[in-house]
Design a protein around this motif. Structure first.
Motif, PDB file in Angstrom:
ATOM      1  N   LYS A 253       0.831  -1.207   0.000  1.00  0.00           N
ATOM      2  CA  LYS A 253       0.000   0.000   0.000  1.00  0.00           C
ATOM      3  C   LYS A 253       0.865   1.257   0.000  1.00  0.00           C
ATOM      4  O   LYS A 253       0.517   2.262  -0.633  1.00  0.00           O
ATOM      5  N   HIS A 254       1.989   1.193   0.708  1.00  0.00           N
ATOM      6  CA  HIS A 254       2.908   2.337   0.685  1.00  0.00           C
ATOM      7  C   HIS A 254       3.433   2.566  -0.728  1.00  0.00           C
ATOM      8  O   HIS A 254       3.458   3.707  -1.218  1.00  0.00           O
ATOM      9  N   ALA A 255       3.851   1.488  -1.387  1.00  0.00           N
ATOM     10  CA  ALA A 255       4.359   1.609  -2.753  1.00  0.00           C
ATOM     11  C   ALA A 255       3.292   2.180  -3.681  1.00  0.00           C
ATOM     12  O   ALA A 255       3.594   2.994  -4.567  1.00  0.00           O
ATOM     13  N   ALA A 256       2.039   1.774  -3.478  1.00  0.00           N
ATOM     14  CA  ALA A 256       0.947   2.281  -4.313  1.00  0.00           C
ATOM     15  C   ALA A 256       0.751   3.777  -4.097  1.00  0.00           C
ATOM     16  O   ALA A 256       0.508   4.520  -5.059  1.00  0.00           O
ATOM     17  N   ARG A 257       0.849   4.229  -2.865  1.00  0.00           N
ATOM     18  CA  ARG A 257       0.695   5.662  -2.604  1.00  0.00           C
ATOM     19  C   ARG A 257       1.834   6.460  -3.248  1.00  0.00           C
ATOM     20  O   ARG A 257       1.601   7.535  -3.812  1.00  0.00           O
ATOM     21  N   MET A 258       3.039   5.966  -3.126  1.00  0.00           N
ATOM     22  CA  MET A 258       4.161   6.656  -3.752  1.00  0.00           C
ATOM     23  C   MET A 258       3.957   6.724  -5.264  1.00  0.00           C
ATOM     24  O   MET A 258       4.231   7.761  -5.903  1.00  0.00           O
ATOM     25  N   SER A 259       3.480   5.638  -5.853  1.00  0.00           N
ATOM     26  CA  SER A 259       3.221   5.631  -7.285  1.00  0.00           C
ATOM     27  C   SER A 259       2.121   6.626  -7.652  1.00  0.00           C
ATOM     28  O   SER A 259       2.212   7.310  -8.677  1.00  0.00           O
TER      29      SER A 259
END
Length: 231
Positions: free
Chosen positions: A219-225
């Protein structure tokens, strides 16, 4: 999605009640500090329209605080008492992650606060239905998230060099958030007990905990993306 609680919630269990109060207490202090921080960050907004959006975001955090305060009252606990154990870890986190620009403040609100919200949603899978409903309402991402994504992406488009700095900032925020969570877990056995469970109230085993952390990272990676940044 969080894995459901593997057994009925023992609402009359003092250990459970202490954990639920801790969860609400940490959320209440988080919302209160977010209100204060967003209101301050609004002063850095480059336009009046942006300032209005930031103030609206701050207002939402205070409304959330009131919701949590009401639920704590139903549980027979004063919100000031419930928040007290979390002053130091939250204040330390914010002292170490003070943004140096408006864009950094936006990334902190979206990435840093978002990571913490995901973690608390995982814990909320193990509380009673009424408390979980309050937690879900407080932590739900709203239309303000679209505002943050739009402004950060616009900032990167205007100055591509800022993307690298913001990506490093996002990684630092998550590292600090993890350290904060570890401090809270070490100090508040009742809160972590919601996850680990008891004989009467089972919680996560090691495999489930590993899957939980994988979800948090994804989920963190998705937010950064979403922001146009590399995790």
């Amino acid at each position: 999605m969080s894995e459901p609680a593997p057994g009925p919630v023992a609402a009359d269990d003092p250990g459970y009640t202490a954990g639920a109060v801790d969860l609400l207490g940490v959320l209440a202090y988080g919302e209160l500090t977010a209100f204060d921080r967003l209101a301050e960050d609004a002063r850095l907004a480059p336009s009046l329209a942006d300032k209005v959006h930031m103030v609206a975001m701050a207002s939402t955090q205070f409304e959330h605080f009131r919701l949590i305060e009401a639920r704590l009252a139903e549980l027979g606990t004063d919100v000031m008492t419930a928040m007290r154990p979390f002053h130091r870890p939250f204040d330390s986190f914010h002292a170490h992650t003070a943004p140096n620009s408006w864009l950094e403040g936006l990334v902190k609100a979206y990435v840093g606060d978002g990571f913490a919200a995901d973690f608390y949603r995982e814990i909320a899978a193990f509380v009673d239905e009424r408390t979980r409903a309050v937690v879900d309402e407080v932590l739900a991402e709203d239309a303000q998230a679209a505002f943050v994504v739009d402004r950060v992406r616009a900032g990167i488009a205007a100055d591509p060099d800022v993307a690298g700095r913001l990506a490093l900032w996002g990684r630092r925020l998550v590292g600090e958030a993890l350290s904060q969570a570890q401090r809270v877990a070490a100090d508040r056995d009742a809160l972590t007990g919601l996850l680990t469970g008891t004989d009467e109230r089972p919680g996560m085993d090691l495999a489930a905990a590993s899957r939980m952390f994988s979800r948090l990272v994804e989920k963190h990676a998705a937010r950064m993306s979403d922001l146009g940044l590399q995790a």
